[in-house]
Design an enzyme around this catalytic site. Structure first.
Site, PDB file in Angstrom:
ATOM      1  CB  VAL A   1      33.421  16.503  77.535  1.00 30.26           C
ATOM      2  CG1 VAL A   1      33.812  15.390  78.289  1.00 30.26           C
ATOM      3  CG2 VAL A   1      32.025  16.487  76.951  1.00 30.26           C
ATOM      4  CD  GLU A   2      29.808  21.228  81.954  1.00 27.15           C
ATOM      5  OE1 GLU A   2      28.872  21.442  82.577  1.00 27.15           O
ATOM      6  OE2 GLU A   2      31.026  21.357  82.264  1.00 27.15           O
TER       7      GLU A   2
ATOM      8  CB  SER B   1      28.787  25.542  81.645  1.00 23.00           C
ATOM      9  OG  SER B   1      28.349  24.460  81.176  1.00 23.00           O
TER      10      SER B   1
ATOM     11  CG  HIS C   1      31.084  29.143  84.018  1.00 25.85           C
ATOM     12  ND1 HIS C   1      29.699  29.242  83.895  1.00 25.85           N
ATOM     13  CD2 HIS C   1      31.196  28.421  82.976  1.00 25.85           C
ATOM     14  CE1 HIS C   1      29.200  29.086  83.014  1.00 25.85           C
ATOM     15  NE2 HIS C   1      30.151  28.326  82.235  1.00 25.85           N
TER      16      HIS C   1
ATOM     17  CD  GLU D   1      28.001  31.896  86.611  1.00 24.20           C
ATOM     18  OE1 GLU D   1      26.792  32.273  86.607  1.00 24.20           O
ATOM     19  OE2 GLU D   1      28.263  30.875  85.961  1.00 24.20           O
TER      20      GLU D   1
ATOM     21  CG  ASN E   1      32.576  30.519  73.470  1.00 19.63           C
ATOM     22  OD1 ASN E   1      33.724  31.222  72.954  1.00 19.63           O
ATOM     23  ND2 ASN E   1      32.131  29.626  72.518  1.00 19.63           N
TER      24      ASN E   1
ATOM     25  CG  ASN F   1      25.084  28.160  81.299  1.00 16.21           C
ATOM     26  OD1 ASN F   1      25.093  28.932  80.498  1.00 16.21           O
ATOM     27  ND2 ASN F   1      26.101  27.722  81.530  1.00 16.21           N
TER      28      ASN F   1
ATOM     29  CG  MET G   1      34.617  26.880  76.771  1.00 13.95           C
ATOM     30  SD  MET G   1      34.243  28.598  76.723  1.00 13.95           S
ATOM     31  CE  MET G   1      34.650  29.100  78.567  1.00 13.95           C
TER      32      MET G   1
ATOM     33  CG  ASP H   1      43.297  17.697  75.203  1.00 17.90           C
ATOM     34  OD1 ASP H   1      42.905  16.622  75.228  1.00 17.90           O
ATOM     35  OD2 ASP H   1      42.467  18.631  74.973  1.00 17.90           O
TER      36      ASP H   1
END
Length: 653
Positions: free
Chosen positions: A397-398, A425, A446, A458, A449, A496, A324, A343
């Site tokens: 990461v979530e 998300s 948001h 969003e 993908n 979602n 993403m 990163d």
């Protein structure tokens, strides 16, 4: 300029110069683009009557049609009038009247030349094709085409026949069936345009020369026309149907099939094809499909009004070079932003740069454009770009703790006025922002993908945010060519939240032994772009499980879903999930027969529709129209049904 006695008009200006050249300018009042409204057509009728008289007396040697708008030539017919015009007692007469007008333009004894810049679409292109010669500006802003199929119709002002006359049957039908917009050079290659100029300032001079030299456009050559003759036309029509069938079902989108049938009957005679439009156009205009697609169009246009005015963006910093984050960074670079991608190390960033290069090669025409885009996309493992960025987007990461730690180290480094955003998300923004000194700065952006294909962003509003911050977020989404839908911070937000019950419901049925191929086929028969199991594989089983858990839908220990995630079989990105994937496509087995596929599809989609009603009641979105357009753009929910709430209102979901 000489001012002959002309009728008073609100949409047109006419001036006659000393060379007896008539300069006709369309300038729709109070609008940013020109459209052919009923009034504009009526006024043009009176003007053409005067042209006929002046030409007969020798006082007019030619007419040059230009636009008074910077946005372009003519964007098409006035879509705001379509609902009223779909009345069967009104539409046939209005179409016949416009057909007659364009035929009179074509029959003028003097040349009429169209000077095109910017958008020349739909009815605007049909008017240009009725002129005797067309000059267009050859720059990136010029777009020429017939987008009517996206509104559930096809050209209705004689454009079907005239485009075939100019471009030949295969090329003309191709642009009408797909709604594809052409650049000026491509339109010239298809003979839809006769002459190109480099700048808008050159249009007047080149059009003047065309009139004085009595230029007339030539028709398509014989080797193109031959495909409209006899058995070749039948063969071509069958091939067209075959291609359309891959993308649209007749019961969902009847317009392309109606256009092919019109071609099959009259394609060897462009005048007969133009005349035959009216009979087939009228029922399409009043169809449920066209009505709903108009609603979707207006809802999409309304999204453009959400952005704050006067804000500009040049630099973007993205944290997280996974699928993403990397794809968000590449998209921003493609859209002209200078982007730094952060990163932990280059080993994590390089795959994102490689994917970005593939995107640039696919979307950009020239090597120098690809090279320029790559220069705009820079690896930044140390995060030096944060302090210069107009927009900083976190896309890791979530995990709540990870996100909080990242934002805690960012706040003091931001430049004044910069947007601070998370691509979460499902996690509420209030939880991510609770440790910030200025929690009102954090908004959600948001993306979906694949980023390059799905238009929705969003824009997530927390209880801390101001209208100004949300307006800036929407403006940024618009600046990179995305469609912003503002949603309230709540678990799963809009898309979602409604997708999970739909996808998990289908997964549970597969766990019970039902055919995944059958369920996917049923959803497609209903009108979804892909089935729920294929969609879960596309999203990623790990992402699906994470979002499901965040929303309180526990994935049972030991289930097939759970086993696949633990085995790192995550769907398309790993090569295997519920399906095996080869070259980016799922390998599917045989689909069992079913007496009512579409009915099964409605049954599968019901949880999605139910949850859309819930989020509307909860105020996650401001109104039903935003809910419908958000779900269409974010999930691909059948546009011809107008969205889940519209479909339920109409008894179709």
């Amino acid at each position: 300029m000489i001012q002959p006695q002309m009728p008073q008009t609100t949409n047109w200006r006419f001036e006659l110069d000393v060379e007896k050249l008539g300069w006709l300018t369309i300038d729709t009042p109070g609008a940013s683009v020109n459209t052919l409204s009923r009034l504009a057509i009526e006024e043009l009728e009176t003007l053409v009557s005067r042209f006929e008289i002046l030409a007969q007396s020798g006082d007019l040697v030619g007419v040059i049609l230009l636009s008074g708008k910077d946005s372009g030539f003519i964007a098409g017919a006035d879509i705001s009038e379509f609902d009223a015009m779909s009345d069967f007692s009104v539409l046939p007469g209005a179409l016949q009247r416009t057909h007659a007008l364009f035929s009179r333009i074509e029959a003028l004894k003097i040349p009429m030349v169209a000077g095109i810049h910017g958008f020349c679409l739909g009815g605007g292109l049909e008017l240009a094709l009725a002129c005797h010669y067309r000059v267009a500006v050859n720059n990136d802003k010029t777009r020429i085409g017939f987008p009517e199929v996206n509104l559930g119709i096809f050209p209705g002002f004689g454009g079907t026949g005239r485009s075939i006359r100019q471009a030949g049957p295969i090329d003309a039908m191709g642009i009408m069936l797909t709604g594809r917009m052409l650049r000026a050079r491509a339109a010239r290659g298809l003979n839809l345009v006769d002459r190109l100029v480099r700048h808008r300032d050159n249009l007047r001079w080149e059009a003047r020369k065309a009139v004085l030299q009595q230029h007339r456009s030539s028709q398509a050559p014989w080797f193109k026309k031959i495909m409209a003759v006899g058995l070749l036309r039948e063969y071509a029509a069958n091939k067209m149907r075959e291609q359309v069938r891959k993308k649209a079902r007749r019961e969902h989108y009847p317009a392309p099939y109606g256009l092919i049938e019109l071609f099959e009957k009259h394609g060897n005679n462009w005048q007969a094809m133009s005349h035959g439009e009216i009979e087939r156009f009228v029922p399409l205009m009043g169809s449920d499909t066209a009505t709903n697609l108009r609603k979707v169009f207006f809802a999409s246009e309304a999204l453009k009004k959400q952005g704050a005015k006067g804000v500009k963006f040049a630099r973007v910093h993205v944290i997280g070079a996974g699928v993403m984050g990397g794809d968000i960074a590449a998209w921003c670079a493609l859209r002209g932003m200078s982007v730094t991608l952060q990163d932990l190390d280059m080993a994590r960033i390089q795959p994102a740069l490689d994917r970005g290069k593939k995107l640039f090669k696919k979307r950009l025409k020239k090597k120098r454009e690809v090279d320029a885009a790559m220069l705009r996309l820079q690896a930044d493992p140390e995060g030096k770009g944060v302090s210069r960025a107009d927009v900083v987007i976190e896309a890791v990461v979530e995990n709540l703790a990870v996100k909080q730690a990242i934002f805690g180290g960012l706040e003091d480094r931001l430049k004044p006025g910069a947007i601070l955003a998370t691509n979460t998300s499902s996690i509420e923004l209030e939880r991510i922002a609770e440790k910030l000194k200025q929690p009102e700065r954090l908004i959600g952006l948001h993306f979906f993908n694949p980023v390059a294909q799905l238009p929705l962003v969003e824009v997530i509003r927390s209880s801390f945010n101001t209208d100004a911050e949300i307006g800036k977020g929407a403006a940024f989404a618009l600046a990179i060519g995305k469609s912003p839908v503002v949603v309230k911070s709540a678990p799963g937000f809009l898309v979602n939240r409604v997708l999970m019950p739909y996808m998990l419901g289908a997964v549970e049925r597969v766990e019970r032994g039902e055919s995944k191929e059958l369920l996917d086929a049923a959803a497609v028969a209903f009108g979804m772009p892909m089935g729920p199991i294929e969609l879960m594989d596309t999203v990623g089983l790990d992402v699906g499980k994470s979002v499901a858990t965040e929303l309180g839908h526990a994935v049972p220990e030991g289930s097939n879903f759970d086993t696949l995630v633990k085995a790192n079989k995550l769907g398309r990105k790993s090569g295997e999930g519920f399906y095996k994937w080869v070259d980016g496509k799922p390998v599917k087995g045989e689909t069992p027969s079913h007496a009512d596929l579409a009915g099964l599809g409605r049954e599968l989609v019901k949880p999605l529709v139910d949850m859309t009603e819930v989020v509307l009641v909860e105020g996650v979105v401001a109104n039903a129209g935003l809910a419908d357009i958000g779900v269409i753009l974010g999930t691909g929910f059948a546009p011809f049904l107008g969205g889940p709430l519209q479909a339920r209102h109409d008894g179709k979901a």
